[in-house]
Design an enzyme around this catalytic site. Structure first.
Site, PDB file in Angstrom:
ATOM      1  N   THR A  93     -64.326  28.489 110.179  1.00 15.88           N
ATOM      2  CA  THR A  93     -63.445  29.655 110.345  1.00 15.88           C
ATOM      3  C   THR A  93     -63.882  30.404 111.606  1.00 15.88           C
ATOM      4  O   THR A  93     -64.545  31.443 111.523  1.00 15.88           O
ATOM      5  CB  THR A  93     -63.498  30.588 109.117  1.00 15.88           C
ATOM      6  OG1 THR A  93     -64.873  30.906 108.807  1.00 15.88           O
ATOM      7  CG2 THR A  93     -62.855  29.949 107.916  1.00 15.88           C
ATOM      8  N   ARG A 162     -79.083  29.454 106.111  1.00 20.35           N
ATOM      9  CA  ARG A 162     -79.725  29.773 107.384  1.00 20.35           C
ATOM     10  C   ARG A 162     -79.953  28.466 108.126  1.00 20.35           C
ATOM     11  O   ARG A 162     -80.564  27.551 107.580  1.00 20.35           O
ATOM     12  CB  ARG A 162     -81.068  30.456 107.150  1.00 20.35           C
ATOM     13  CG  ARG A 162     -81.010  31.761 106.368  1.00 20.35           C
ATOM     14  CD  ARG A 162     -82.405  32.173 105.918  1.00 20.35           C
ATOM     15  NE  ARG A 162     -82.961  31.190 104.982  1.00 20.35           N
ATOM     16  CZ  ARG A 162     -84.247  31.098 104.658  1.00 20.35           C
ATOM     17  NH1 ARG A 162     -85.121  31.925 105.210  1.00 20.35           N
ATOM     18  NH2 ARG A 162     -84.659  30.199 103.798  1.00 20.35           N
ATOM     19  N   ASN A 219     -73.858  39.583 106.110  1.00 24.47           N
ATOM     20  CA  ASN A 219     -73.993  39.332 107.549  1.00 24.47           C
ATOM     21  C   ASN A 219     -73.927  40.624 108.353  1.00 24.47           C
ATOM     22  O   ASN A 219     -74.610  40.762 109.375  1.00 24.47           O
ATOM     23  CB  ASN A 219     -72.905  38.358 108.013  1.00 24.47           C
ATOM     24  CG  ASN A 219     -73.266  36.914 107.715  1.00 24.47           C
ATOM     25  OD1 ASN A 219     -74.360  36.629 107.230  1.00 24.47           O
ATOM     26  ND2 ASN A 219     -72.360  36.004 108.000  1.00 24.47           N
ATOM     27  N   GLY A 268     -77.061  35.460 117.825  1.00 24.93           N
ATOM     28  CA  GLY A 268     -75.939  34.652 118.293  1.00 24.93           C
ATOM     29  C   GLY A 268     -75.588  33.645 117.226  1.00 24.93           C
ATOM     30  O   GLY A 268     -75.729  33.897 116.032  1.00 24.93           O
ATOM     31  N   CYS A 271     -72.135  32.283 113.294  1.00 24.30           N
ATOM     32  CA  CYS A 271     -71.841  33.103 112.112  1.00 24.30           C
ATOM     33  C   CYS A 271     -71.847  34.595 112.397  1.00 24.30           C
ATOM     34  O   CYS A 271     -70.787  35.230 112.391  1.00 24.30           O
ATOM     35  CB  CYS A 271     -72.833  32.780 110.998  1.00 24.30           C
ATOM     36  SG  CYS A 271     -72.627  31.127 110.306  1.00 24.30           S
ATOM     37  N   LYS A 274     -69.220  36.347 115.120  1.00 26.53           N
ATOM     38  CA  LYS A 274     -67.792  36.246 114.789  1.00 26.53           C
ATOM     39  C   LYS A 274     -67.507  36.853 113.412  1.00 26.53           C
ATOM     40  O   LYS A 274     -66.406  37.372 113.179  1.00 26.53           O
ATOM     41  CB  LYS A 274     -67.316  34.799 114.892  1.00 26.53           C
ATOM     42  CG  LYS A 274     -67.945  33.796 113.938  1.00 26.53           C
ATOM     43  CD  LYS A 274     -67.090  33.509 112.731  1.00 26.53           C
ATOM     44  CE  LYS A 274     -67.676  32.406 111.874  1.00 26.53           C
ATOM     45  NZ  LYS A 274     -66.945  32.225 110.588  1.00 26.53           N
TER      46      LYS A 274
END
Length: 446
Positions: A93, A162, A219, A268, A271, A274
């Site tokens: 996604t 992770r 997140n 970065g 995951c 975005k």
């Protein structure tokens, strides 16, 4: 009868989930629309670097000598539908091009392709990170398309992997969250995860929206914690403080903890960046945009750290990059991974290259992927080769290999002994003792 599982999408998440489910004793059929990927996985070849995944595949892929044969792969939607009782959707996604919002096209395509083949009772389980509200919409679509009708259900089971620890996180998760609408769906997922639940893993049952929000919230919290300590690094540099000592001190507070408090060039990967942007976009659509305005600053701080490293490198080069050789240690966005998506290390390297610097990169695992993304950068086979003739060395991904480097040996190869630690992972005393001018983000100059 033991459940049969399918995994739709065999990228980083899907390949790991499929192999782990076979390890837990299930028969598993993985599907991907890329025949080359299916061919590689069927031969036991891992499409990415993830510690332990190649061994896991070798233990279970059908046709490999000594394997259990519990894991197979296909490109056929009909075969998947006929085989599986529980179907895990593990497709990507990504962020929409030119927008903050999440691109749901891969998830939508998976549902549109699978549902028409569901002729018997089945549970479709979404694991991809999606905007809140997606599960309810997809559940309605499955009910419309599936010949089995209401017997084809949807559940949402977000992943919390992770990179670098994905196998461990799947086999021994710290929590399992399921969003369900029926007791049957909960019962099936408890059967799937019986082994980790028996071992003590918490099993949290929620509604669709909450299950979707758990991943978004987690997140966002982690991103905020990283950007918080990086903001403190900016203050420390202005005030002459030491962000490493500051993080150590506040980390002893059990309400805060030490994890994710290492200042550097920021986060970065595929995951966190975005996901927080998609969360902001979705909150706006729901009319709750003010609740997440703080995430804009989290994102801003994160991106600002990359530019700050470029400026530190320019300063170390005497004010300009023309005619200067810069060695960059690190290409992947984090250690123990070959993932270079939105890599801060490569972003910094690319900026310096565009400004006239001669950049040479070395990474233990991410070189091939980096070269595809940034073909104009130079690449070296070893850290020593990357540093040879360099006027400045940048440490930008905290691989153990870089912590174990011999500063004296590297000093013999470098044109000038200047190093910038963008991850606060190196020992300043060791490098300064070998004659290096050492600088780390948010730390005193000496």
């Amino acid at each position: 009868m033991t459940l049969k599982l399918t995994v739709i999408g065999t990228g980083y998440l899907g390949a790991t989930h499929a192999a782990a489910m076979a390890e837990l004793g299930f028969e598993v059929l993985g599907l991907d629309i890329d025949p080359a990927k299916i061919e590689a996985l069927s031969a036991g070849r891992v499409p990415m670097y993830e510690p332990g995944l190649d061994e896991l595949l070798a233990r279970h892929v059908a046709g490999i000598e000594g394997a259990t044969g519990r894991l197979r792969f296909t490109t056929s939607w009909q075969e998947v539908a006929e085989f599986g009782d529980v179907h895990f959707v593990c497709v990507n996604t990504p962020q929409k091009h030119g927008e903050y919002a999440c691109d749901m096209s891969y998830v939508d395509a998976a549902i549109e392709s699978l549902a028409p083949h569901l002729t018997r009772p089945a549970l479709v389980v979404g694991k991809s990170t999606v905007p809140v509200g997606s599960a309810a919409r997809l559940a309605d679509r499955i009910a419309e398309l599936a010949p089995a009708g209401q017997a084809a259900e949807l559940a949402w089971n977000p992943e919390f992997l992770r990179e670098g620890f994905a196998v461990e996180d799947t086999l021994h998760p710290d929590r399992i969250v399921v969003g369900v609408r029926s007791e049957r769906a909960e019962k099936l997922l408890r059967e799937v995860y019986a082994t980790p639940v028996t071992a003590g893993t918490p099993f949290v049952v929620a509604d669709y929206a909450t299950a979707e929000l758990v991943k978004n919230a987690a997140n966002s919290f982690l991103s905020t914690k990283i950007s918080f300590i990086n903001a403190m690094a900016e203050v420390c540099e202005a005030a002459g403080g030491d962000v490493v000592k500051l993080a150590e001190a506040i980390g002893h507070d059990e309400r805060i903890g030490h994890k994710f408090l290492r200042a550097g060039i920021g986060f970065g990967g595929g995951c966190l960046p975005k996901d927080i942007r998609a969360f902001m976009a979705r909150a706006g659509e729901l009319g709750a945009d003010q609740a997440l305005t703080f995430l804009r600053e989290v994102d801003s701080i994160n991106m600002r750290r990359r530019g700050h490293m470029v400026e530190l490198a320019r300063e170390a080069c005497g004010g300009g990059f023309l005619g200067k050789r810069i060695a960059v240690l690190g290409a992947s966005f984090k250690p123990d991974s070959d993932d270079v998506r939105d890599s801060p290390a490569l972003n910094v390297a690319g900026q310096i290259h565009l400004q006239g610097g001669q950049v040479t990169v070395y990474d233990p695992k991410g070189m091939d992927n980096a070269a595809k993304l940034f073909p104009t950068l130079g690449y070296a086979p070893t850290a020593l080769d990357a540093v040879r003739g360099a006027h400045v060395v940048l440490h930008l991904t905290e691989w153990r290999e870089f912590r174990d480097l011999d500063p004296a040996a590297l000093g013999e190869a470098a044109a000038e002994r200047r190093i910038l630690d963008g991850r606060n992972a190196l020992d300043p005393a060791l490098w300064r003792g070998a004659g290096w001018v050492f600088r780390a983000m948010g730390r005193p100059l000496a």
